[in-house]
Design a protein around this motif. Sequence first.
Motif, short mmCIF file in Angstrom:
data_model
loop_
_atom_site.label_atom_id
_atom_site.label_comp_id
_atom_site.label_asym_id
_atom_site.label_seq_id
_atom_site.Cartn_x
_atom_site.Cartn_y
_atom_site.Cartn_z
N HIS A 223 -14.62 0.47 -10.07
CA HIS A 223 -14.86 0.50 -8.62
C HIS A 223 -15.91 -0.54 -8.23
N MET B 287 -6.98 1.96 -2.73
CA MET B 287 -7.84 0.86 -2.27
C MET B 287 -8.35 0.03 -3.43
N ARG C 101 -25.23 -0.27 -5.56
CA ARG C 101 -25.51 1.13 -5.96
C ARG C 101 -25.38 1.26 -7.48
N TYR D 288 -9.25 7.69 -3.54
CA TYR D 288 -9.49 6.33 -3.02
C TYR D 288 -8.80 5.29 -3.90
N GLN E 205 -21.79 -1.08 -2.37
CA GLN E 205 -21.28 -0.17 -3.39
C GLN E 205 -21.62 -0.72 -4.78
N LYS F 114 -12.95 10.97 -5.83
CA LYS F 114 -12.73 9.54 -5.54
C LYS F 114 -11.39 9.03 -6.04
N LYS G 51 -28.47 1.72 -10.43
CA LYS G 51 -28.37 2.80 -11.43
C LYS G 51 -28.42 2.22 -12.83
N GLN H 296 -5.07 5.07 7.16
CA GLN H 296 -6.40 5.65 6.86
C GLN H 296 -7.36 5.37 8.00
N GLU I 31 -9.38 -3.56 3.52
CA GLU I 31 -9.57 -3.04 2.16
C GLU I 31 -11.05 -2.86 1.84
N GLY I 32 -11.86 -2.65 2.88
CA GLY I 32 -13.29 -2.44 2.64
C GLY I 32 -14.05 -3.64 3.13
N GLY J 121 -13.65 3.24 9.99
CA GLY J 121 -12.92 2.44 9.01
C GLY J 121 -13.64 2.53 7.68
N THR J 122 -14.94 2.23 7.72
CA THR J 122 -15.71 2.25 6.47
C THR J 122 -15.93 3.68 5.98
N ARG K 109 -15.35 9.54 4.72
CA ARG K 109 -15.68 10.98 4.85
C ARG K 109 -15.85 11.36 6.32
N MET L 250 0.81 -1.24 0.00
CA MET L 250 0.00 0.00 0.00
C MET L 250 0.83 1.27 0.00
N ARG M 223 -7.68 -3.99 -3.84
CA ARG M 223 -8.81 -4.93 -4.01
C ARG M 223 -8.56 -5.84 -5.21
C1 LIG Z 1 -3.37 -13.37 2.55
C2 LIG Z 1 -4.09 -13.00 1.30
C3 LIG Z 1 -3.24 -12.10 0.45
C4 LIG Z 1 -4.04 -11.14 -0.31
C5 LIG Z 1 -3.20 -10.19 -1.25
C6 LIG Z 1 -2.21 -9.38 -0.49
C7 LIG Z 1 -2.75 -8.08 -0.03
C8 LIG Z 1 -1.67 -7.37 0.67
C9 LIG Z 1 -1.82 -7.46 2.16
C10 LIG Z 1 -2.73 -6.35 2.63
C11 LIG Z 1 -2.71 -6.19 4.13
C12 LIG Z 1 -3.90 -5.47 4.67
C13 LIG Z 1 -4.14 -4.11 4.00
C14 LIG Z 1 -5.40 -3.50 4.47
C15 LIG Z 1 -5.36 -2.00 4.30
C16 LIG Z 1 -6.67 -1.34 4.59
O1 LIG Z 1 -7.60 -1.90 5.06
S1 LIG Z 1 -6.69 0.28 4.07
C17 LIG Z 1 -8.25 0.85 4.55
C18 LIG Z 1 -9.35 0.27 3.67
N1 LIG Z 1 -10.56 0.97 3.92
C19 LIG Z 1 -11.60 0.94 3.09
O2 LIG Z 1 -11.61 0.24 2.10
C20 LIG Z 1 -12.75 1.85 3.45
C21 LIG Z 1 -14.01 1.41 2.75
N2 LIG Z 1 -14.89 2.58 2.53
C22 LIG Z 1 -14.93 3.21 1.32
O3 LIG Z 1 -14.29 2.86 0.36
C23 LIG Z 1 -15.86 4.39 1.21
O4 LIG Z 1 -16.13 4.94 2.49
C24 LIG Z 1 -17.23 3.98 0.58
C25 LIG Z 1 -17.81 2.80 1.31
C26 LIG Z 1 -16.96 3.64 -0.87
C27 LIG Z 1 -18.19 5.11 0.67
O5 LIG Z 1 -17.48 6.27 0.27
P1 LIG Z 1 -18.29 7.64 0.17
O6 LIG Z 1 -17.35 8.74 0.01
O7 LIG Z 1 -19.24 7.71 1.33
O8 LIG Z 1 -19.01 7.45 -1.22
P2 LIG Z 1 -20.53 7.15 -1.49
O9 LIG Z 1 -21.34 8.31 -0.99
O10 LIG Z 1 -20.91 5.79 -1.02
O11 LIG Z 1 -20.49 7.14 -3.07
C28 LIG Z 1 -20.25 8.37 -3.76
C29 LIG Z 1 -19.77 8.03 -5.13
O12 LIG Z 1 -18.38 7.69 -5.08
C30 LIG Z 1 -18.16 6.48 -5.78
N3 LIG Z 1 -17.01 5.81 -5.21
C31 LIG Z 1 -16.84 5.43 -3.92
N4 LIG Z 1 -15.64 4.88 -3.77
C32 LIG Z 1 -15.02 4.91 -4.97
C33 LIG Z 1 -13.75 4.49 -5.45
N5 LIG Z 1 -12.85 3.87 -4.66
N6 LIG Z 1 -13.44 4.70 -6.74
C34 LIG Z 1 -14.34 5.30 -7.57
N7 LIG Z 1 -15.56 5.71 -7.18
C35 LIG Z 1 -15.90 5.52 -5.89
C36 LIG Z 1 -19.44 5.70 -5.57
O13 LIG Z 1 -19.56 4.70 -6.57
C37 LIG Z 1 -20.47 6.80 -5.72
O14 LIG Z 1 -20.64 7.05 -7.06
P3 LIG Z 1 -22.13 7.53 -7.58
O15 LIG Z 1 -23.03 6.37 -7.32
O16 LIG Z 1 -22.49 8.72 -6.72
O17 LIG Z 1 -21.90 7.85 -9.01
#
Ligand SMILES: CCCCCCCCCCCCCCCC(=O)SCCNC(=O)CCNC(=O)[C@H](O)C(C)(C)COP(=O)(O)OP(=O)(O)OC[C@H]1O[C@@H](n2cnc3c(N)ncnc32)[C@H](O)[C@@H]1OP(=O)(O)O
Length: 615
Positions: free
Chosen positions: A383, A290, A445, A287, A442, A284, A449, A150, A433-434, A156-157, A160, A118, A294
């Motif tokens: 996304h 992330m 959504r 973002y 998401q 976005k 649409k 982040q 990662e969500g 976490g989720t 904003r 990351m 994913r």
């Molecule tokens: C062992 C196995 C190995 C596996 C393989 C190795 C992996 C390697 C190791 C990793 C080890 C751990 C690593 C963990 C690292 C963390 O966990 S980092 C933190 C991760 N955190 C997250 O993912 C947070 C999740 N939350 C979110 O993404 C956002 O809050 C949400 C849920 C998308 C909502 O965001 P929001 O700003 O409230 O947006 P929202 O009002 O829902 O939507 C507004 C518009 O933005 C759009 N939008 C939202 N997000 C995006 C986006 N990202 N892009 C484009 N458009 C977007 C929506 O589609 C929507 O579009 P419209 O429908 O309006 O046209």
Amino acid sequence: MSAKVNDDLLTERRKCEFNVEELTNYLDGGAQATQNRRKLEDKVLSTKGLFDEVPEEYLSHKEKYENAVRKAVVYYKAMKEAEDPNQTEQERANATYRSLLHAAVFKDNSPFSLHLAMFIPAILGQADEEQKKYWMKRASKMEIIGTYAQTELGHGTFIRGLETTATYDPKTEEFVLHSPTLTAYKWWPGSLAHTANYCVVMAHLYINGKSCGIQPFIVQFRDEETHQPLPGIKLGEIGAKLGFNTVNNGFLGFDQHRIPRNRMLMKNAQVLKDGTFKRSPNSKLTYGTMVYVRVVIVNGMANQLARAVTIAVRYSAVRRQSELKPDAGEPQILDYVTQQHKLFIGIASSHAFTLTAKWLTRMYQKVTADLEKGNLDELPELHAIACCLKAVTTTDTSVLVERSRTSCGGHGYMLSSNLPQIYGLVTAACTYEGENTVLMLQTARSLVKALEQAQSGKRLSPTMSYLSEKVSSRLKWDNSIDGIVKGFRRVAYGKVESAMRSMRKYVRSGLGPEDAWNMSSVQLVAASEYTSISEADIRQLQDTYEDLLGKIRPNAVGLVDAFDFRDQILNSTLGAYDGRVYERLMEEALKSPLNAEPVNQSFHKYLKPFMQGKL
Ligand SMILES: CCCCCCCCCCCCCCCC(=O)SCCNC(=O)CCNC(=O)[C@H](O)C(C)(C)COP(=O)(O)OP(=O)(O)OC[C@H]1O[C@@H](n2cnc3c(N)ncnc32)[C@H](O)[C@@H]1OP(=O)(O)O
Ligand SMILES: Cc1cc2nc3c(=O)[nH]c(=O)nc-3n(C[C@H](O)[C@H](O)[C@H](O)COP(=O)(O)OP(=O)(O)OC[C@H]3O[C@@H](n4cnc5c(N)ncnc54)[C@H](O)[C@@H]3O)c2cc1C
């Protein structure tokens, strides 16, 4: 002299009806790629100091971490030295794409994983050209170790809702980073506690009291010489977890910590010296890191699932238990159709996830190239698809890895089988990662649409086009692939339409759109699950299915041999290539420190006085 291979496994390998090496080559992307991967694995795994004398499960929490850092340094240097300078970047990427080399060294993931997974992608995706040049030089040479900060204790989720503030001070041309509350503390970032000294912080930018949204900042939080936390920085480890216990997940609090203006990563949005804020073309884009992870996770799931089913299938060919027919001796448990049902879906799913990961990676590369040219058209679809496939593959992999574990009986419950640790690794990906439900919503959504657009006659993107095919509800299932796919499309269409109908019903009853959405959200998640093929529907083709199980049975060991995981990567008493399960279980048991002496000191201290009524 290599140990004798278990007779049952030898028979299985003789029965196999296809060329195992050919499948390995196909999975690697060609014979040369297989050769490159094997050469890399040979080189790295022959490095001294990579493996544990005492199994790490017998170390303390602190010793496990210190041991992992020791190995991370050795492993990283070995990987660098093993790089073949004549190989292209792509060949190098292919060689590691399927290799679970790190899993041979770290059963519970590396304290460097966030730097590579990351921190570097965040710089590549969020820094402007000048910043990228400077920080990539330092980060790629491991002069600094970074993470991605982040998530906060309180959020976490809902990105904003993040509380960490970055307030621009035009007088000194600095940002002041601050954690106004305990819940604003960064909480979870890997390597944050004691390993890294830099991080990309996602913080709420304010200029002259006005909110400018969540922006990325590269922040040093430990002194590069002494590794002491810098002034205004509170740091620590968040404690023991289900898994990831050598990833060093930490917490970080800011107390009016100042950083220069050029530490905001300014590819998408910029802050000029006088405090002028230049908005990103799409908020976005911040973002983006992330979305990238994913995509990487989908491939990671394919490999981890392949590892778990390799262990369970080989064990199931060696283990004989019970009686299928009187006086016929104990059969291999792999001859029980219930065992085939438990495991063969895991083999098939791993292949499906591998192909899906390749497709999604190509889509990601295309959309990212378009973004570089200012074309954001396909970002929403990327996304939505990345959310769905990350959620579905991690959920299914967790279920199928746990099923692999329980299919091995008590020995699957041993840490020496490595199945519990693989489960700990993959189940974490349902959250990081969500969180999966949130990501499915998401996708929902976008589906809602798309169906509204289809119903108003608009053209849909390729992945959503099934919503515009008015598939007749009288469609008859047939057992052809085409028939199955048509059936899925019909079910998927119906799920989205039913969720939409439900929302409209709630709005007609007087609920606002947000409450109508929330009331329909269980259906919305179900509709997203059908965007990618799920296993539940296959059951409806039960007769075809059981017939298929019989066809796979003679090839099951060949199919997992084709994943070509060497014993060090499987790291398992049950899954080794030679099938010497019982000898390995005993060898590992004897490594337990408790077996160093026949009578443990607790007998004299506690048991004996207790049993003699003296305690
Ligand atoms: C062992 C196995 C190995 C596996 C393989 C190795 C992996 C390697 C190791 C990793 C080890 C751990 C690593 C963990 C690292 C963390 O966990 S980092 C933190 C991760 N955190 C997250 O993912 C947070 C999740 N939350 C979110 O993404 C956002 O809050 C949400 C849920 C998308 C909502 O965001 P929001 O700003 O409230 O947006 P929202 O009002 O829902 O939507 C507004 C518009 O933005 C759009 N939008 C939202 N997000 C995006 C986006 N990202 N892009 C484009 N458009 C977007 C929506 O589609 C929507 O579009 P419209 O429908 O309006 O046209
Ligand atoms: C092993 C591991 C490693 C991690 N590494 C990092 C890292 O390196 N860097 C980093 O920044 N973060 C990291 N994280 C944090 C991770 O990104 C968060 O845990 C994740 O984003 C979920 O947020 P949360 O934990 O606050 O749960 P919450 O967001 O509080 O979710 C809790 C529950 O509420 C539900 N919920 C929340 N919002 C909604 C909604 N809108 N609709 C319906 N239901 C909802 C969720 O579905 C979930 O069931 C890591 C987490 C883990 C487990």
